[in-house]
Design a protein around this motif. Structure first.
Motif, short mmCIF file in Angstrom:
data_model
loop_
_atom_site.label_atom_id
_atom_site.label_comp_id
_atom_site.label_asym_id
_atom_site.label_seq_id
_atom_site.Cartn_x
_atom_site.Cartn_y
_atom_site.Cartn_z
N GLY A 1 34.75 42.84 46.89
CA GLY A 1 34.18 44.15 47.20
C GLY A 1 34.80 45.29 46.44
O GLY A 1 34.44 46.45 46.66
N ALA A 2 35.75 45.02 45.54
CA ALA A 2 36.36 46.10 44.76
C ALA A 2 35.30 46.74 43.87
O ALA A 2 34.52 46.07 43.20
N ASN B 1 38.38 50.33 37.27
CA ASN B 1 37.02 50.01 36.82
C ASN B 1 37.01 49.03 35.65
O ASN B 1 36.24 48.06 35.63
N GLU B 2 37.88 49.28 34.65
CA GLU B 2 37.86 48.39 33.49
C GLU B 2 38.67 47.11 33.69
O GLU B 2 38.55 46.17 32.90
N MET B 3 39.51 47.06 34.76
CA MET B 3 40.37 45.89 34.94
C MET B 3 39.81 44.88 35.92
O MET B 3 40.34 43.78 36.05
N CYS B 4 38.76 45.25 36.66
CA CYS B 4 38.19 44.35 37.66
C CYS B 4 37.12 43.46 37.03
O CYS B 4 36.02 43.93 36.70
N LEU C 1 44.20 37.22 49.54
CA LEU C 1 43.01 38.03 49.71
C LEU C 1 43.47 39.48 49.73
O LEU C 1 44.32 39.87 50.53
N THR C 2 42.90 40.29 48.85
CA THR C 2 43.32 41.67 48.68
C THR C 2 42.51 42.63 49.53
O THR C 2 41.29 42.67 49.45
N PHE D 1 40.48 45.04 54.69
CA PHE D 1 40.16 46.20 55.53
C PHE D 1 40.24 47.51 54.76
O PHE D 1 39.64 48.50 55.18
N GLY D 2 41.00 47.54 53.69
CA GLY D 2 41.28 48.79 53.01
C GLY D 2 40.47 49.04 51.77
O GLY D 2 40.82 49.89 50.96
N THR D 3 39.36 48.32 51.61
CA THR D 3 38.52 48.50 50.43
C THR D 3 37.32 49.37 50.72
O THR D 3 36.88 50.15 49.88
N ALA D 4 36.79 49.28 51.93
CA ALA D 4 35.64 50.07 52.35
C ALA D 4 35.70 50.24 53.86
O ALA D 4 36.36 49.45 54.56
#
Length: 801
Positions: free
Chosen positions: A51-52, A64-67, A83-84, A87-90
């Motif tokens: 979801g990044a 943006n360019e590293m994902c 798992l990164t 909860f803190g992505t959205a």
């Protein structure tokens, strides 16, 4: 004959020592590693960020360019290390998020041959960075409390909340010592003194670990000393600054706090990126300090060896450099440690032993977390036990409260104890009970986000989702004052924005102030990321002027003749010399969290006595940086420079509404062996008419040493709560180890000779000096030295004693 747990009838995983919790963890890990393919090994060495966002504004540098796009289902066939930020992505309802994480872990364990769950990690710098979770004060406010026990309690609550929804690892605390106050991430530091950072940071580690969380120390090391205060800029510190200022907080947090993980910093030191430096990540951290946990990459930092530092030719080369240095886990998502690493090992460019070395540490940590045990369940404690395959998001939505009353009460206590009364020359505070007309002006007076740092969820992630509610009740200063002063007429005018140039709002603010008995000017920062705020990651300042036209607004308010109380809500200190002696009072709060408004109102009205102490100096002038109080003689004011760096308010400063008297105890014997200790004591009496808290600070002064030394440095402190007329005896147990420093040859030693122990109310307010001569041979020390100064505060003596 040893027996091992037999797998269940429907369990495809092979039996063996690795599945037996009764076996030594090292035996279990060795058995598992021997069964794994190279693909399965490398899969444990990276995280995946589902979801990044790869477009728009990111929450990590160069996101943006590293994902790269990831196929979690395809990757899961070999297993997964981490798992990164689930909860803190959205923004996600906590219960829905917990259910989604449990389902992801179920799919992951079902897909892999060994069924090993991933370690789920989250940010927790100022609370769990999740929608609806308690937003505590930022670390700079922790430092202002001078109260390790309170921070341990907070960290335990944060860890408990993280663990309850399935998180295993918290990316905190930040142990960088503030070196240049223009740096945007000063709000994330605990302060400018290594002893304060060490003790408060170690307290946080203890609290997080007590809840079963892996605490990750960051950013190892030197990150806060970046050239020009620019985020990710090169660092050019010497060996002694590294050894005496930057490294001690990490040493203490590892050896006294027991931290399980370290995140290396983005920076380069003298031309060598930390991510590629085996001298730091292996020789010092592993061989010398005997650290056995995991080293995780700061987000995208392995890739930065190729793209930013340009010390690696390609992805495989960056993997080689990082693994050789000692980086065990690539975060936040796979880039160099996946198929690229497998190919590089197979063609001989990278030795498989480096993969095995990192894998052993990763699996050992998973073993200790219970993730290799046969009875491990993906269902976290906060979800109902009956959750099954037919349970949907709407069945659990709203079922988990990450901001319960106990959390809020603790957030209030920390906020209250962190508020610093800088000046009160006219006695304008506390606000007189009979005050009827009060102007509350300024861009921070009525904005909930004024309370929050850049790593709180609403500022860090919520800002990218403006249509989603904050998820928290965050009273503003104006809200809280209306509750505290129901009989007063409060007139509000913002006056200006935080960092804009428009002065059109000045007229309304001046009108409100001119018609009031008292004006509260609530000014400060807006937290953000990468230039989207005035404080926060990537929001570095050219100087220490108040942002925008806020300084001009303050001048206009003072010109009305109405007494003005300056209230600052900031992520860094700002230069206040321009208004020294002109304000009726000045109060400093460092992003005090969701309960910061009520806490400030309680201090302003006198319901709470101010007890915070400055963890960073308040400059007099906006230039002259970098400067902190840890200065040798040539760093202090002198006659060979026209610049006077002396701060307006020194490190450790803070006033109270009551009065304290200090009576030194008997001085210890004047001679002390270089391997011995002695007691330093005093009695503190509250001679005022209301309860208060005095903070006694112990500083070391070394008149003559083989290397230049700070004129004073903190080595101990104690908060002393006292009722009216009460006295307490405070006893510091000083050991000669605390006088050690890094010598010309790079060895840490205790030198014989004179030292002075200064009992003080701040780094510049010395109340009593104890002179000692250290005798005997010079002693060489290592990380097993005594790093903290025990202190005992006795029970209150009779009020009439």
């Amino acid at each position: 004959m040893t027996t091992h747990p037999a797998p269940a009838a429907d369990d495809p995983r092979p039996a063996g020592p690795w599945r037996d919790p009764a076996q030594d963890p090292h035996v279990r890990v060795a058995d598992l590693m021997a069964r794994m393919t190279l693909e399965e090994k490398t899969a444990q060495l990276y995280g995946v960020w589902v979801g990044a966002d790869t477009g728009g504004d990111g929450v990590a540098p160069h996101q943006n360019e590293m994902c790269d796009p990831v196929d979690l289902k395809a990757l899961s066939a070999h297993g997964l290390g981490q798992l990164t930020r689930p909860f803190g992505t959205a923004p996600v309802d906590p219960a829905v998020g917990a259910l989604a994480l449990a389902r992801a872990q179920q799919q992951l364990t079902a897909a892999g041959r060994f069924g090993i769950p991933a370690v789920a990690h989250e940010e927790c710098l100022a609370g769990f960075t999740a929608w609806g979770a308690t937003a505590y004060p930022v670390p700079l406010a922790w430092g202002a409390t001078f109260d390790p026990e309170l921070i341990t309690e907070m960290a335990h609550r944060i860890g408990r909340d993280l663990r309850s929804v399935g998180i295993h690892q918290g990316l905190a605390p930040v142990l960088d010592v503030a070196r240049d106050l223009r740096w945007g991430r000063v709000e994330e530091t605990i302060g400018e003194d290594p002893y304060l950072v060490s003790t408060i940071g170690t307290a946080y580690v203890r609290g997080l670990r007590s809840a079963g969380l892996v605490a990750t120390l960051k950013h190892f090391v030197g990150y806060s000393a970046s050239t020009g205060a620019r985020n990710l800029a090169p660092v050019r510190v010497g060996a002694r600054e590294l050894g005496d200022v930057m490294l001690p907080p990490f040493e203490m947090a590892l050896h006294e706090g027991g931290a399980d993980s370290v995140m290396h910093s983005y920076t380069e030191i003298d031309g060598l990126p930390v991510a590629a430096d085996p001298a730091l990540l292996t020789e010092l951290l592993r061989d010398t300090w005997q650290f056995t946990g995991t080293v995780v990459a700061d987000y995208f930092a392995v890739g930065f060896l190729e793209t930013l530092h340009r010390v690696a030719a390609d992805r495989a080369d960056s993997a080689r450099l990082a693994l050789t240095a000692g980086v065990d886990v690539e975060l936040p998502t796979v880039r160099a440690y996946g198929d690229t690493l497998v190919e590089a090992v197979r063609d001989g460019r990278i030795p498989e032993r480096l993969v095995d070395r990192a894998l052993h540490r990763v699996l050992l940590q998973k073993c200790r977390l219970g993730l290799l045990d046969p009875d491990w369940s993906p269902l976290p404690p906060a979800l109902p036990a009956g959750c099954g395959a037919d349970t949907g998001p709407e069945d659990v939505r709203g079922g988990i409260d990450l901001d319960p009353p106990g959390n809020r009460a603790l957030a209030r206590r920390i906020a209250e104890q962190s508020v610093v009364l800088l000046a009160n020359p006219a006695g304008a505070l506390p606000i007189a009970p009979g005050a009827r007309r009060i102007a509350v002006v300024g861009p921070r007076a009525h904005d909930p986000l004024a309370m929050l740092g850049c790593y709180s969820f609403p500022s860090h992630v919520g800002a990218h989702h403006p249509d989603i509610p904050l998820g928290l009740d965050i009273p503003t200063v104006l809200d809280a004052l209306r509750d505290r002063l129901p009989g007063a007429a409060l007139e509000f005018a913002p006056g200006c924005t935080v960092d804009g140039a428009d002065t059109a709002g000045f007229a309304d603010a001046v009108r409100a102030a001119a018609g009031a008995e008292l004006c509260l000017a609530v000014l400060g920062d807006r937290a953000g990321l990468f230039g989207r705020g005035t404080s926060g990651e990537g929001c570095d300042a050219p100087d220490l002027r108040l942002p925008g036209v806020q300084g001009d607004l303050l001048d206009a308010l003072l010109a009305t003749g109405t007494p003005v109380v300056l209230v600052l809500l900031t992520g860094r200190p700002y230069a206040l010399g321009r208004w020294h002696g002109r304000c009726a009072a000045a109060v400093q709060a460092f992003f005090p969290g969701e309960e910061g408004g009520p806490a400030l109102a309680a201090v302003l009205t006198g319901d709470v006595d101010p007890s915070g102490r400055l963890p960073v100096s308040i400059p007099r002038e906006p230039g002259g940086q970098p400067w902190t109080y840890l200065q040798p003689p040539l760093g202090l004011a002198n006659g060979v420079s026209s610049l006077d760096p002396t701060p307006l308010h020194p490190f450790g400063h803070g006033l109270s509404y009551t009065r304290f008297e200090w009576t030194p105890g008997p001085d210890p014997l004047p001679r002390l062996a270089t391997d011995a200790g002695t007691d330093v004591q005093l009695t503190v009496r509250n001679s005022g008419e209301r309860a208060g808290i005095e903070t006694v600070q112990l500083y070391l002064h070394d008149p003559v040493a083989r290397t230049t030394r700070p004129d004073a440095r903190l080595i101990g402190y104690a908060r002393v709560p006292l009722g009216p007329g009460e006295s307490r005896r405070v006893r510091f147990r000083f050991h000669a180890d605390l006088a050690s420093c890094t010598g010309p040859d790079g060895r840490r030693t205790v030198e014989p000779g004179e030292i002075q122990l200064r009992l003080a109310a701040s780094s510049a307010d010395v109340r009593h000096t104890v002179r000692l001569e250290l005798t005997g041979p010079e002693r060489e020390l290592d990380h097993r030295r005594r790093m903290s100064c025990p202190v005992a505060v006795e029970r209150p003596l009779n009020r009439h004693t």
